[in-house]
Write an enzyme that holds these catalytic residues in place. Structure first.
Site, PDB file in Angstrom:
ATOM      1  N   GLY A 136       0.833  -1.217   0.000  1.00 52.86           N
ATOM      2  CA  GLY A 136       0.000   0.000   0.000  1.00 52.86           C
ATOM      3  C   GLY A 136       0.860   1.256   0.000  1.00 52.86           C
ATOM      4  N   GLN A 169      -2.399   6.819   1.535  1.00 52.78           N
ATOM      5  CA  GLN A 169      -2.289   8.050   2.333  1.00 52.78           C
ATOM      6  C   GLN A 169      -1.059   8.016   3.251  1.00 52.78           C
ATOM      7  OE1 GLN A 169      -5.117   8.559   5.449  1.00 52.78           O
ATOM      8  NE2 GLN A 169      -4.786  10.750   5.618  1.00 52.78           N
ATOM      9  N   ILE A 228      -0.694  -1.796  -5.695  1.00 54.07           N
ATOM     10  CA  ILE A 228      -1.428  -2.364  -6.829  1.00 54.07           C
ATOM     11  C   ILE A 228      -1.312  -1.453  -8.057  1.00 54.07           C
ATOM     12  CG2 ILE A 228      -3.683  -1.345  -6.261  1.00 54.07           C
ATOM     13  CD1 ILE A 228      -4.746  -4.334  -6.780  1.00 54.07           C
ATOM     14  N   ARG A 229      -0.956  -0.164  -7.803  1.00 47.98           N
ATOM     15  CA  ARG A 229      -0.742   0.767  -8.926  1.00 47.98           C
ATOM     16  C   ARG A 229       0.626   1.427  -8.783  1.00 47.98           C
ATOM     17  NH1 ARG A 229      -2.699   5.826  -6.215  1.00 47.98           N
ATOM     18  NH2 ARG A 229      -3.371   4.973  -4.244  1.00 47.98           N
ATOM     19  N   TYR A 251     -15.269  -1.984   8.691  1.00 53.17           N
ATOM     20  CA  TYR A 251     -13.878  -1.543   8.907  1.00 53.17           C
ATOM     21  C   TYR A 251     -13.443  -1.861  10.344  1.00 53.17           C
ATOM     22  CZ  TYR A 251     -10.048   1.961   9.031  1.00 53.17           C
ATOM     23  OH  TYR A 251      -8.854   2.619   9.147  1.00 53.17           O
TER      24      TYR A 251
HETATM   25  N1  SER Z   1      -9.108   7.754   8.979  1.00 49.60           N
HETATM   26  C1  SER Z   1      -9.743   6.489   9.046  1.00 49.60           C
HETATM   27  C2  SER Z   1     -11.103   6.527   8.485  1.00 49.60           C
HETATM   28  O1  SER Z   1     -11.743   7.556   8.613  1.00 49.60           O
HETATM   29  C3  SER Z   1      -9.824   6.020  10.461  1.00 49.60           C
HETATM   30  O2  SER Z   1      -8.986   4.967  10.649  1.00 49.60           O
HETATM   31  O3  SER Z   1     -11.552   5.557   7.970  1.00 49.60           O
END
Ligand code: SER
Length: 316
Positions: free
Chosen positions: A8, A12, A35-36, A138
């Site tokens: 990755g 970010q 991946i890119r 998540y």
């Molecule tokens: N910055 C992340 C999100 O907003 C939090 O881990 O998904």
């Protein structure tokens, strides 16, 4: 850490982490994978889909890695839109990475998040060890990931380490698909349009951190004496806690004409409402001397300076 492989690497965190590690550990000692392809590459780079376990192992072996930093993941809002993909990528990728670390005996880092907490967790000064029943995909991935990293440490002795990052703010690479992204977007819009419409409601506190502190935290934790670590996966860390009107007020100090209004996005607001308001970081402070340098005002000053140069606009 001498030979570090990163997944990755165009994301970010990854894009800035690679540069920082290359400066510190040597350009050719950091293998960036994603991946890119990156727009410009400053050292070794390989295309890698983290679902491809065989290729991940081969790349780490050929590079002679001693450390693997697994950064590839979908963020909270994107994961909520596509939970099956999020499970497959976030968990499958992590499992592949941990297996590579086990087979090659690599030191291992992967980030967890404030998203690993849920609505039943205490909101203020959220403890290191507390209730974790997140209600987002998540969050489910992050809790499972923390446990999986613990498992690889206790069962196989893999030196796994991690932090629970708050929302990360940077002028370099914009985040994609997170809930905390408003706190990055706001600076771009303040400079380009002089106003911002927040999708997060007034009064919604979340933890945040400026990227330089986040990068230092990763390196300091990885370099910390393992004997002193009671926790490993994952340490609460934060630099500040604010709600939208407070970041708007901080920007107004430098751009007095800046205006903000609200158009709340129910999906991302629901995610934000389920997360803590402020984390307690005492375990990180005690076990590896974690300390953030940037508060809201210092970050805002730096963000506006750096971003106005990048966007070639004046903060006025
Ligand atoms: N910055 C992340 C999100 O907003 C939090 O881990 O998904």
């Amino acid at each position: 850490m001498k030979k570090i492989m990163i997944t990755g690497a165009c994301g970010q965190i990854g894009s800035e982490l690679v540069e920082k590690l290359r400066k510190q550990y040597g350009q050719n000692n950091v293998l960036a994978t994603d991946i890119r392809k990156p727009a410009n590459s400053t050292g070794p780079f390989e295309i890698l889909d983290v679902m491809d376990a065989e290729k991940m192992l081969k790349l780490a072996k050929n590079f002679g890695a001693d450390t693997l930093m697994h950064m590839a993941a979908l963020l909270s809002a994107t994961a909520e839109k596509n939970p099956v993909l999020a499970w497959n990528l976030n968990m499958g990728g992590l499992m592949n990475a941990l297996e590579v670390a086990r087979q090659l005996n690599l030191q291992f880092f992967t980030p967890s998040s404030i998203g690993a907490f849920g609505p039943t967790t205490e909101k203020e000064q959220t403890a290191q060890d507390t209730l974790q029943r997140p209600t987002t995909m998540y969050g489910v991935n992050k809790v499972a990931g923390e446990l999986l990293c613990d498992y690889y440490y206790t069962k196989y002795g893999v030196d796994t380490r991690g932090v629970r990052f708050p929302g990360l703010i940077s002028y370099v690479t914009p985040p994609g698909g997170g809930t905390t992204d408003y706190a990055v977007d706001i600076y771009y819009k303040a400079l380009t349009e002089g106003k911002y419409t927040s999708y997060i409601a007034e009064g919604t506190y979340m933890d945040m951190m400026y990227m330089p502190d986040a990068l230092d935290a990763i390196i300091n934790l990885m370099e910390a004496d393992g004997e002193k670590l009671v926790h490993r996966n994952a340490f609460n860390i934060t630099a500040m806690s604010f709600e939208p009107s407070q970041i708007a007020a901080a920007i107004k100090k430098y751009i007095p004409t800046f205006e903000m209004d609200y158009a709340v996005d129910p999906a991302r607001q629901a995610i934000a409402d389920s997360w803590p308001n402020s984390l307690n970081c005492s375990a990180a402070e005690q076990e590896w001397s974690f300390k953030a340098q940037f508060d809201l005002d210092k970050m805002t000053k730096d963000m506006l300076e750096k971003l106005s140069k990048k966007l070639e606009v004046k903060a006025s």
